[in-house]
Structures are given as C-alpha cells and as structure tokens.
Design a protein around this motif. Sequence first.
Motif, PDB file in Angstrom:
ATOM      1  N   GLU A   1       0.849  -1.253   0.090  1.00  0.00           N
ATOM      2  CA  GLU A   1       0.146  -0.055   0.024  1.00  0.00           C
ATOM      3  C   GLU A   1       0.825   1.293  -0.085  1.00  0.00           C
ATOM      4  O   GLU A   1       0.498   2.168  -0.715  1.00  0.00           O
ATOM      5  CB  GLU A   1      -0.885  -0.099   1.172  1.00  0.00           C
ATOM      6  CG  GLU A   1      -1.971  -1.156   1.183  1.00  0.00           C
ATOM      7  CD  GLU A   1      -1.655  -2.290   1.657  1.00  0.00           C
ATOM      8  OE1 GLU A   1      -0.423  -2.492   2.428  1.00  0.00           O
ATOM      9  OE2 GLU A   1      -2.041  -3.358   1.255  1.00  0.00           O
ATOM     10  N   ASP A   2       1.785   1.283   0.597  1.00  0.00           N
ATOM     11  CA  ASP A   2       2.957   2.428   0.724  1.00  0.00           C
ATOM     12  C   ASP A   2       3.567   2.536  -0.440  1.00  0.00           C
ATOM     13  O   ASP A   2       3.771   3.520  -1.019  1.00  0.00           O
ATOM     14  CB  ASP A   2       3.904   2.208   1.990  1.00  0.00           C
ATOM     15  CG  ASP A   2       3.090   2.581   3.351  1.00  0.00           C
ATOM     16  OD1 ASP A   2       2.153   3.163   3.298  1.00  0.00           O
ATOM     17  OD2 ASP A   2       3.920   2.268   4.226  1.00  0.00           O
ATOM     18  N   SER A   3       4.023   1.458  -1.093  1.00  0.00           N
ATOM     19  CA  SER A   3       4.670   1.502  -2.312  1.00  0.00           C
ATOM     20  C   SER A   3       3.697   2.007  -3.404  1.00  0.00           C
ATOM     21  O   SER A   3       4.256   2.848  -4.398  1.00  0.00           O
ATOM     22  CB  SER A   3       5.050   0.212  -2.895  1.00  0.00           C
ATOM     23  OG  SER A   3       5.964  -0.309  -1.749  1.00  0.00           O
ATOM     24  N   VAL A   4       2.629   1.665  -3.382  1.00  0.00           N
ATOM     25  CA  VAL A   4       1.653   2.268  -4.545  1.00  0.00           C
ATOM     26  C   VAL A   4       1.118   3.494  -4.339  1.00  0.00           C
ATOM     27  O   VAL A   4       1.244   4.285  -5.026  1.00  0.00           O
ATOM     28  CB  VAL A   4       0.271   1.280  -4.378  1.00  0.00           C
ATOM     29  CG1 VAL A   4      -0.953   2.023  -5.208  1.00  0.00           C
ATOM     30  CG2 VAL A   4       0.442  -0.112  -5.000  1.00  0.00           C
ATOM     31  N   ALA A   5       1.163   3.794  -3.047  1.00  0.00           N
ATOM     32  CA  ALA A   5       0.908   5.282  -2.713  1.00  0.00           C
ATOM     33  C   ALA A   5       2.005   6.262  -3.249  1.00  0.00           C
ATOM     34  O   ALA A   5       2.037   7.366  -3.804  1.00  0.00           O
ATOM     35  CB  ALA A   5       0.745   5.744  -1.185  1.00  0.00           C
ATOM     36  N   ILE A   6       3.392   5.920  -3.175  1.00  0.00           N
ATOM     37  CA  ILE A   6       4.444   6.595  -3.818  1.00  0.00           C
ATOM     38  C   ILE A   6       4.568   6.545  -5.295  1.00  0.00           C
ATOM     39  O   ILE A   6       4.734   7.850  -5.726  1.00  0.00           O
ATOM     40  CB  ILE A   6       5.777   5.892  -3.204  1.00  0.00           C
ATOM     41  CG1 ILE A   6       5.932   6.326  -1.790  1.00  0.00           C
ATOM     42  CG2 ILE A   6       6.935   6.373  -4.020  1.00  0.00           C
ATOM     43  CD1 ILE A   6       7.279   5.297  -1.205  1.00  0.00           C
ATOM     44  N   LEU A   7       4.055   5.713  -5.869  1.00  0.00           N
ATOM     45  CA  LEU A   7       3.704   5.783  -7.317  1.00  0.00           C
ATOM     46  C   LEU A   7       2.751   6.671  -7.759  1.00  0.00           C
ATOM     47  O   LEU A   7       3.025   7.295  -8.706  1.00  0.00           O
ATOM     48  CB  LEU A   7       3.714   4.253  -7.884  1.00  0.00           C
ATOM     49  CG  LEU A   7       4.669   3.083  -7.938  1.00  0.00           C
ATOM     50  CD1 LEU A   7       4.313   1.907  -8.358  1.00  0.00           C
ATOM     51  CD2 LEU A   7       5.890   3.749  -8.525  1.00  0.00           C
TER      52      LEU A   7
ATOM     53  N   ARG B   1       7.196  -7.512 -10.117  1.00  0.00           N
ATOM     54  CA  ARG B   1       7.362  -7.503  -8.679  1.00  0.00           C
ATOM     55  C   ARG B   1       7.725  -6.016  -8.521  1.00  0.00           C
ATOM     56  O   ARG B   1       8.085  -5.030  -9.280  1.00  0.00           O
ATOM     57  CB  ARG B   1       9.063  -8.206  -8.584  1.00  0.00           C
ATOM     58  CG  ARG B   1       9.806  -8.055  -7.401  1.00  0.00           C
ATOM     59  CD  ARG B   1       9.615  -9.080  -6.414  1.00  0.00           C
ATOM     60  NE  ARG B   1      10.532  -8.860  -5.478  1.00  0.00           N
ATOM     61  CZ  ARG B   1      10.276  -9.129  -4.094  1.00  0.00           C
ATOM     62  NH1 ARG B   1       9.064  -9.184  -3.658  1.00  0.00           N
ATOM     63  NH2 ARG B   1      11.202  -9.123  -3.213  1.00  0.00           N
ATOM     64  N   MET B   2       7.323  -5.600  -7.141  1.00  0.00           N
ATOM     65  CA  MET B   2       7.378  -4.208  -6.612  1.00  0.00           C
ATOM     66  C   MET B   2       7.866  -4.380  -5.121  1.00  0.00           C
ATOM     67  O   MET B   2       7.371  -4.978  -4.376  1.00  0.00           O
ATOM     68  CB  MET B   2       6.153  -3.583  -6.577  1.00  0.00           C
ATOM     69  CG  MET B   2       6.151  -2.178  -6.127  1.00  0.00           C
ATOM     70  SD  MET B   2       4.407  -1.262  -6.080  1.00  0.00           S
ATOM     71  CE  MET B   2       3.276  -2.000  -7.047  1.00  0.00           C
ATOM     72  N   THR B   3       8.861  -3.399  -4.910  1.00  0.00           N
ATOM     73  CA  THR B   3       9.309  -3.308  -3.586  1.00  0.00           C
ATOM     74  C   THR B   3       9.511  -1.958  -3.295  1.00  0.00           C
ATOM     75  O   THR B   3      10.035  -1.273  -4.274  1.00  0.00           O
ATOM     76  CB  THR B   3      10.632  -4.067  -3.465  1.00  0.00           C
ATOM     77  OG1 THR B   3      11.636  -3.876  -4.304  1.00  0.00           O
ATOM     78  CG2 THR B   3      10.367  -5.779  -3.519  1.00  0.00           C
ATOM     79  N   GLY B   4       9.163  -1.501  -2.129  1.00  0.00           N
ATOM     80  CA  GLY B   4       9.403  -0.390  -1.583  1.00  0.00           C
ATOM     81  C   GLY B   4      10.558  -0.397  -0.402  1.00  0.00           C
ATOM     82  O   GLY B   4      10.523  -1.484   0.322  1.00  0.00           O
ATOM     83  N   LYS B   5      11.426   0.635  -0.314  1.00  0.00           N
ATOM     84  CA  LYS B   5      12.372   0.529   0.853  1.00  0.00           C
ATOM     85  C   LYS B   5      12.500   2.048   1.405  1.00  0.00           C
ATOM     86  O   LYS B   5      12.504   2.836   0.940  1.00  0.00           O
ATOM     87  CB  LYS B   5      13.730  -0.087   0.286  1.00  0.00           C
ATOM     88  CG  LYS B   5      14.553  -0.490   1.479  1.00  0.00           C
ATOM     89  CD  LYS B   5      16.000  -0.969   0.604  1.00  0.00           C
ATOM     90  CE  LYS B   5      17.148  -0.912   1.909  1.00  0.00           C
ATOM     91  NZ  LYS B   5      18.231  -1.515   1.232  1.00  0.00           N
ATOM     92  N   GLU B   6      12.682   1.888   2.701  1.00  0.00           N
ATOM     93  CA  GLU B   6      13.021   3.304   3.430  1.00  0.00           C
ATOM     94  C   GLU B   6      14.136   3.077   4.369  1.00  0.00           C
ATOM     95  O   GLU B   6      14.494   1.917   4.787  1.00  0.00           O
ATOM     96  CB  GLU B   6      12.008   3.959   4.237  1.00  0.00           C
ATOM     97  CG  GLU B   6      11.429   3.169   5.245  1.00  0.00           C
ATOM     98  CD  GLU B   6       9.928   3.635   5.924  1.00  0.00           C
ATOM     99  OE1 GLU B   6       9.681   4.864   5.359  1.00  0.00           O
ATOM    100  OE2 GLU B   6       9.402   2.976   6.647  1.00  0.00           O
ATOM    101  N   ALA B   7      14.808   4.404   4.633  1.00  0.00           N
ATOM    102  CA  ALA B   7      16.178   4.028   5.555  1.00  0.00           C
ATOM    103  C   ALA B   7      15.630   3.635   6.982  1.00  0.00           C
ATOM    104  O   ALA B   7      14.359   4.131   7.362  1.00  0.00           O
ATOM    105  CB  ALA B   7      16.651   5.609   5.636  1.00  0.00           C
ATOM    106  N   ILE B   8      16.656   2.907   7.661  1.00  0.00           N
ATOM    107  CA  ILE B   8      16.265   2.447   8.864  1.00  0.00           C
ATOM    108  C   ILE B   8      15.747   3.461   9.960  1.00  0.00           C
ATOM    109  O   ILE B   8      14.929   3.508  10.535  1.00  0.00           O
ATOM    110  CB  ILE B   8      17.130   1.535   9.395  1.00  0.00           C
ATOM    111  CG1 ILE B   8      16.869   0.449  10.661  1.00  0.00           C
ATOM    112  CG2 ILE B   8      18.730   2.247   9.753  1.00  0.00           C
ATOM    113  CD1 ILE B   8      15.709  -0.254  10.291  1.00  0.00           C
ATOM    114  N   GLU B   9      16.498   4.628   9.751  1.00  0.00           N
ATOM    115  CA  GLU B   9      16.148   5.882  10.635  1.00  0.00           C
ATOM    116  C   GLU B   9      14.596   6.314  10.409  1.00  0.00           C
ATOM    117  O   GLU B   9      13.896   6.637  11.595  1.00  0.00           O
ATOM    118  CB  GLU B   9      17.065   6.976  10.279  1.00  0.00           C
ATOM    119  CG  GLU B   9      18.506   6.675  10.544  1.00  0.00           C
ATOM    120  CD  GLU B   9      19.257   5.957   9.389  1.00  0.00           C
ATOM    121  OE1 GLU B   9      20.482   5.906   9.733  1.00  0.00           O
ATOM    122  OE2 GLU B   9      18.583   5.725   8.464  1.00  0.00           O
TER     123      GLU B   9
END
Length: 163
Positions: free
Chosen positions: A15-21, A148-156
């Motif tokens: 859901e977060d990845s789709v929101a970013i797109l 395939r779709m992946t989203g990633k964010e900094a650990i911080e």
Amino acid sequence: MFREMRRKKQELSLEDSVAILNKATSGVFAVSGDNDYPYAVPLSFVYDNSRIYFHCAKNGHKLDAIARNEKVSFCVIDYDNVVPEKYTTYFRSVIVFGKARILDNHEEKMKAIEKLAAKYSPNHEEGRRREIDDQFKQLCLVEIEIERMTGKEAIELVRMKKK
C-alpha cells in the motif's frame, strides 16, 4: 525468480509503495540497451492497477531495447534527505520489475493516455481532450506490467515511525 529484500525491516508495504507511485511525477525507466549496456532514462508516468504507462517517440533507444528484451525496471525516489553529520541519507523509494509492451490497440492506447493526461492536468479536462485528439496519431504509449514491486526506506525512518 526475484531476489528477496535483504533488509526486511526497511521494506515498505504494498500500500505504501503504491501510494508513492501514485504521488510521484517522474521515475527512471531502465532497459537492456545497445551492446548490453544498461540504459536508464527519467520520464513522466502514471501508475494504474499494477501497471505503469508512459508515452514516448515512435522510435528510439527505449523502443529498440523493448523490442530486444521486454524485461525492464522502473524506479521512483519519494524522499531523499542527506544527513551529513550522521554520514547517511534518509530515503524512501520504490522499484518495480516487469515486462514492457508497446500499446497498439486504439482503445488501450486511449485509456492509457487519458490516465496519463488526467494525472498531470487534473483540472483541465477540455484542454486534455483537445491535446489528445490533436496528438493521438503521433503518440506511442508503453505499458509496464508489474511482476515485482518493492519499496524501501532508511532504517532511521522506520525507527521514527515506531516512536
């Protein structure tokens, strides 16, 4: 078939990845280019129902590459904040892998360009219609069917969410 993300704690939800797109106005499209060199180019796009659409010229590097190999990737950077004193970057991004194809069916092409135009000119329906009618014959539209779709964010950023 696709690698799993190494740092699972940093993986964004679908859901977060789709929101970013949906929010992003540009991304980087990558293909296997001439002489097996990667070719990546920034472009405007629209995401809809596990597909990405963009328009381009009717010939050129992107289309030649797609004709040779339909497998592509597309990346969007949602957030990028360099934190010099911590020697890091707070980031959020999405990458997709899929198969690209040139839309040649009139109806598919029309639906794609209408979605693209509505994203970038949401309050100008009459103008969009005129522009589409004027330019439709010259338009080339490409669809990426996402595998395939992946989203990633900094650990911080992950840690900040938990607080």
